[in-house]
Design a protein around this motif. Structure first.
Motif, PDB file in Angstrom:
ATOM      1  N   TYR A  74      -1.579  16.292   5.386  1.00 36.83           N
ATOM      2  CA  TYR A  74      -2.504  16.569   6.487  1.00 36.83           C
ATOM      3  C   TYR A  74      -3.570  17.606   6.084  1.00 36.83           C
ATOM      4  N   THR A  75      -3.976  17.499   4.811  1.00 36.25           N
ATOM      5  CA  THR A  75      -4.994  18.328   4.147  1.00 36.25           C
ATOM      6  C   THR A  75      -4.527  19.749   3.877  1.00 36.25           C
ATOM      7  N   PRO A 112      -5.023  13.616   8.509  1.00 32.51           N
ATOM      8  CA  PRO A 112      -5.159  14.057   9.908  1.00 32.51           C
ATOM      9  C   PRO A 112      -5.768  12.961  10.772  1.00 32.51           C
ATOM     10  N   THR A 114      -7.193  13.995  14.247  1.00 34.60           N
ATOM     11  CA  THR A 114      -8.239  14.605  15.068  1.00 34.60           C
ATOM     12  C   THR A 114      -9.255  15.328  14.184  1.00 34.60           C
ATOM     13  N   TYR A 115     -10.501  15.305  14.607  1.00 30.67           N
ATOM     14  CA  TYR A 115     -11.608  15.758  13.763  1.00 30.67           C
ATOM     15  C   TYR A 115     -11.623  17.270  13.556  1.00 30.67           C
ATOM     16  N   ASP A 116     -11.927  17.644  12.324  1.00 34.00           N
ATOM     17  CA  ASP A 116     -12.120  19.033  11.944  1.00 34.00           C
ATOM     18  C   ASP A 116     -13.068  19.018  10.743  1.00 34.00           C
ATOM     19  N   THR A 117     -14.056  19.902  10.731  1.00 29.11           N
ATOM     20  CA  THR A 117     -15.073  19.865   9.677  1.00 29.11           C
ATOM     21  C   THR A 117     -14.473  20.072   8.291  1.00 29.11           C
ATOM     22  N   PHE A 118     -13.561  21.036   8.153  1.00 28.52           N
ATOM     23  CA  PHE A 118     -12.916  21.267   6.857  1.00 28.52           C
ATOM     24  C   PHE A 118     -12.161  20.025   6.403  1.00 28.52           C
ATOM     25  N   LYS A 119     -11.403  19.447   7.315  1.00 29.92           N
ATOM     26  CA  LYS A 119     -10.605  18.275   6.957  1.00 29.92           C
ATOM     27  C   LYS A 119     -11.499  17.089   6.613  1.00 29.92           C
ATOM     28  N   TYR A 120     -12.604  16.958   7.325  1.00 30.87           N
ATOM     29  CA  TYR A 120     -13.539  15.870   7.027  1.00 30.87           C
ATOM     30  C   TYR A 120     -14.100  16.025   5.611  1.00 30.87           C
ATOM     31  N   GLN A 161     -15.186  11.373  16.283  1.00 29.80           N
ATOM     32  CA  GLN A 161     -14.032  12.273  16.406  1.00 29.80           C
ATOM     33  C   GLN A 161     -12.933  11.953  15.404  1.00 29.80           C
ATOM     34  N   TYR A 163     -11.959  10.045  11.193  1.00 32.44           N
ATOM     35  CA  TYR A 163     -12.340   9.942   9.777  1.00 32.44           C
ATOM     36  C   TYR A 163     -12.481   8.485   9.366  1.00 32.44           C
TER      37      TYR A 163
END
Length: 260
Positions: A74-75, A112, A114-120, A161, A163
């Motif tokens: 999950y990153t 993951p 749900t969206y998150d800038t770092f994870k994207y 929202q 990936y």
């Protein structure tokens, strides 16, 4: 409709025969298989000789695509470690001096939802390592978050929202058959507006179903996703370590072999 196969079956002689036989008998069915020799690629070495003997046989079938397994936790796994595993798969042909060990892309597990800038950005860089250059035959990327909530799946802003634009396929549901039947889950899987060609559903722990009912299940999954895998194995952590008794019937159902 096509089949996404978590091929976590150890390749003892004959162990992959159900897949090989299915590919022969059903040339119109596409199989994308996930190779996972060491919970990843065996960083620092090639997989053992059984894998080295078995993987090239998949190359004999135009309807089999092979992907290397890489978990991202999950990153939370350091991105450098993920990139190293991708590089290891890419190096198989050169290290082994066997071009038939070239895989077609990467299956990223535990991604993951749900969206998150770092994870994207993390997943974007990992995907670029597959897409850039010619190290992978199809440059194919699969994400497996395991579950996307009904609210997110049916949201009109799902693309913004999630990936989904970073992968060729996203597994939107990997769970038990009973949980798939839950009305809120089932309705969301039927109601979403995402292109089915980019989605997969994996169901395990199926009960003993007749072929006719199995055909119906495949039809219902097809309303949600163009990629499917079903197994009646119910033992936790063993779902994908052997071919279940319904594998052959699954392939027949996907190939349009519904009972009349």
């Amino acid at each position: 409709m096509s089949i996404l196969v978590p091929l976590y079956v150890y390749p003892w002689p004959g162990a992959w025969d159900p897949l090989i036989s299915a590919a022969k008998r059903h040339p119109n069915v596409d199989f994308t298989v996930i190779l996972n020799p060491c919970s990843g690629p065996c960083v620092g070495s090639l997989p053992d000789q059984y894998y080295l003997d078995a993987i090239p046989k998949l190359r004999s079938y135009n309807n089999i695509r092979s992907l290397g397994y890489v978990a991202t936790n999950y990153t939370t796994k350091p991105l450098d470690d993920v990139l190293k595993e991708i590089d290891t798969y890419a190096s198989w042909p050169k290290t082994s001096n066997n071009t038939k060990l070239k895989v077609d892309g990467i299956f990223f597990d535990e991604t993951p939802s749900t969206y998150d800038t770092f994870k994207y950005n993390y997943l974007s860089r990992a995907g670029q390592a597959v897409k850039n250059g010619n190290r992978f035959r199809d440059k194919f990327v699969v994400h497996n978050p395991g579950l996307i909530t009904p609210a997110l799946l049916t949201s009109p802003t799902f693309s913004q929202q999630s990936y989904v634009n970073l992968s060729d396929i996203t597994v939107i549901f990997e769970e038990t058959f009973d949980k798939w039947l839950n009305p809120s889950t089932f309705d969301a899987l039927q109601a979403h507006r995402i292109r089915r060609s980019k989605l997969a559903v994996i169901l395990h722990s199926l009960p003993d179903l007749s072929k006719r009912v199995l055909d119906f299940v495949v039809e219902q999954v097809q309303d949600a996703a163009d990629w499917v895998f079903l197994t009646d194995i119910r033992v936790k952590d063993e779902y994908y370590h052997s071919f279940s008794g319904i594998f052959e019937d699954l392939v027949k159902s996907v190939d349009g072999g519904a009972e009349k």
